[in-house]
Design an enzyme around this catalytic site. Structure first.
Site, PDB file in Angstrom:
ATOM      1  N   GLY A 197      -2.966 -19.153  10.992  1.00  0.00           N
ATOM      2  CA  GLY A 197      -2.167 -20.368  11.054  1.00  0.00           C
ATOM      3  C   GLY A 197      -1.593 -20.756   9.707  1.00  0.00           C
ATOM      4  N   GLU A 216      -2.580 -20.775   5.942  1.00  0.00           N
ATOM      5  CA  GLU A 216      -2.613 -19.386   5.497  1.00  0.00           C
ATOM      6  C   GLU A 216      -4.015 -18.791   5.620  1.00  0.00           C
ATOM      7  OE1 GLU A 216       0.763 -18.603   2.347  1.00  0.00           O
ATOM      8  OE2 GLU A 216      -0.642 -20.090   1.555  1.00  0.00           O
ATOM      9  N   HIS A 217      -4.615 -18.983   6.787  1.00  0.00           N
ATOM     10  CA  HIS A 217      -5.916 -18.389   7.063  1.00  0.00           C
ATOM     11  C   HIS A 217      -6.158 -18.395   8.564  1.00  0.00           C
ATOM     12  CE1 HIS A 217      -6.940 -22.778   6.523  1.00  0.00           C
ATOM     13  NE2 HIS A 217      -7.514 -22.551   7.688  1.00  0.00           N
ATOM     14  N   ALA A 218      -7.209 -17.708   8.961  1.00  0.00           N
ATOM     15  CA  ALA A 218      -7.695 -17.734  10.338  1.00  0.00           C
ATOM     16  C   ALA A 218      -9.160 -18.144  10.314  1.00  0.00           C
ATOM     17  CB  ALA A 218      -7.534 -16.363  10.984  1.00  0.00           C
TER      18      ALA A 218
END
Length: 326
Positions: free
Chosen positions: A285, A238-240
């Site tokens: 992602g 839950e981040h890039a």
């Protein structure tokens, strides 16, 4: 504000049914408030909203444009609802985790429903959570924690079972990763994300999978980490990353990876140690649907830096749009 019947209402008027009560002057044009609905004076509603029968909207509530609130819903103080949200019949919002009669907190917990989200009938939303944009809450779900953007959640407590708009690709199967019949990579529909088949050897002694940095894996790794013992209901990622490349291999068991380039998203299943996925910088992602025996190996091109992470999806989209504009 109370024409005799809605058929004669102009597009700019606010319709309030003769059996409805709207005390708020802050209701956008084209909105409709139906029988036995009650909107308190401090509430703010956007344009083209549809507030159905037996809905109650308290003072400290902000509702965006084109929101549908179906029958039997109460919107309590502290709720913020984005644009284009659907709230199903008898959905229940709460704003106090420890309610007592005649005892009131100094400030009610703020609950946020993002743009385009949908909440199914009879769902219960606990106070202080955020429901991400375009997320879908299933009928009867009990939401105890924040829901990521585009996530589909069901059950009690609600857990993620998918992502809206995703098309799962079983990456470990021959037909989904065709070619290659030999080691290599293929482009996906998501930005510069690529799926890889690693060298794989099997004989009576066992199996071996191998990859070479900068040849099979498109960067030189400076760090790795392993993710394992993840409860099946949990979601990771839950981040890039702003600059860091990542390469993911599920060396045991299986897990699903959602890749999002800010324009579209797709889900991939890593179910063999000879299959990898490359997530380049500025790819959002998510990893979930971990099997009980899953071990996910992540290779990273950079040493850890908190500043390299983009953890807010709205910020991620803003950065993508700014990049596109250049």
């Amino acid at each position: 504000m109370q024409p005799a019947d809605p058929s004669g209402v102009t597009e700019t008027a606010v319709f309030v049914h003769s059996l409805g009560l709207c005390e708020s002057p802050n209701v956008g044009k084209g909105s409709r408030i139906w029988a036995f609905a009650h909107v308190l004076a401090g509430a703010r509603l956007g344009e083209d909203c549809n507030v159905c029968d037996h809905v109650f909207i308290e003072n400290d509530v902000v509702v965006g444009d084109r929101v549908t609130v179906k029958c039997g819903v109460q919107l309590w103080d502290g709720l913020r609802v984005g644009n284009d949200v659907f709230i199903g019949p008898n959905a229940t919002f709460t704003n106090d985790r420890f309610p007592r009669s005649k005892q009131y907190p100094e400030q009610f917990a703020q609950t946020i429903v993002g743009h385009g989200a949908s909440i199914g009938a009879n769902a219960t939303i606990l106070p202080g959570v955020s429901i991400g944009q375009h997320a879908m809450v299933g009928a009867g779900a009990v939401v105890t924690r924040s829901v990521p953007p585009y996530a589909i959640v069901v059950g009690n407590p609600a857990r993620i079972v998918g992502y809206a708009g995703d098309r799962p690709e079983p990456a470990g199967s021959q037909e989904a990763i065709a070619p290659p019949t030999k080691p290599g990579s293929i482009r996906t529909a998501i930005g510069n994300v690529t799926l890889h088949r690693m060298n794989h050897y099997k004989d009576v002694r066992g199996s071996l999978s191998v990859g070479e940095f900068q040849r099979d894996i498109p960067f030189e790794a400076k760090r790795y980490f392993l993710v394992y013992d993840v409860p099946s209901a949990e979601t990771r990622g839950e981040h890039a990353h702003r600059e860091c490349h990542q390469f993911l291999i599920c060396v045991s068991g299986s897990c699903a990876v959602v890749a999002d380039d800010g324009r579209s998203r797709q889900e991939f299943l890593l179910d063999a140690p000879s299959i990898g996925i490359h997530l380049p910088p500025m790819t959002w992602g998510i990893q979930y649907k971990y099997s009980s025996d899953a071990v996910l190996l992540v290779l990273a091109s950079h040493l850890y830096s908190a500043a390299d992470y983009v953890r807010d999806y709205t910020e991620f989209l803003t950065l993508i749009r700014a990049s596109d504009a250049r």
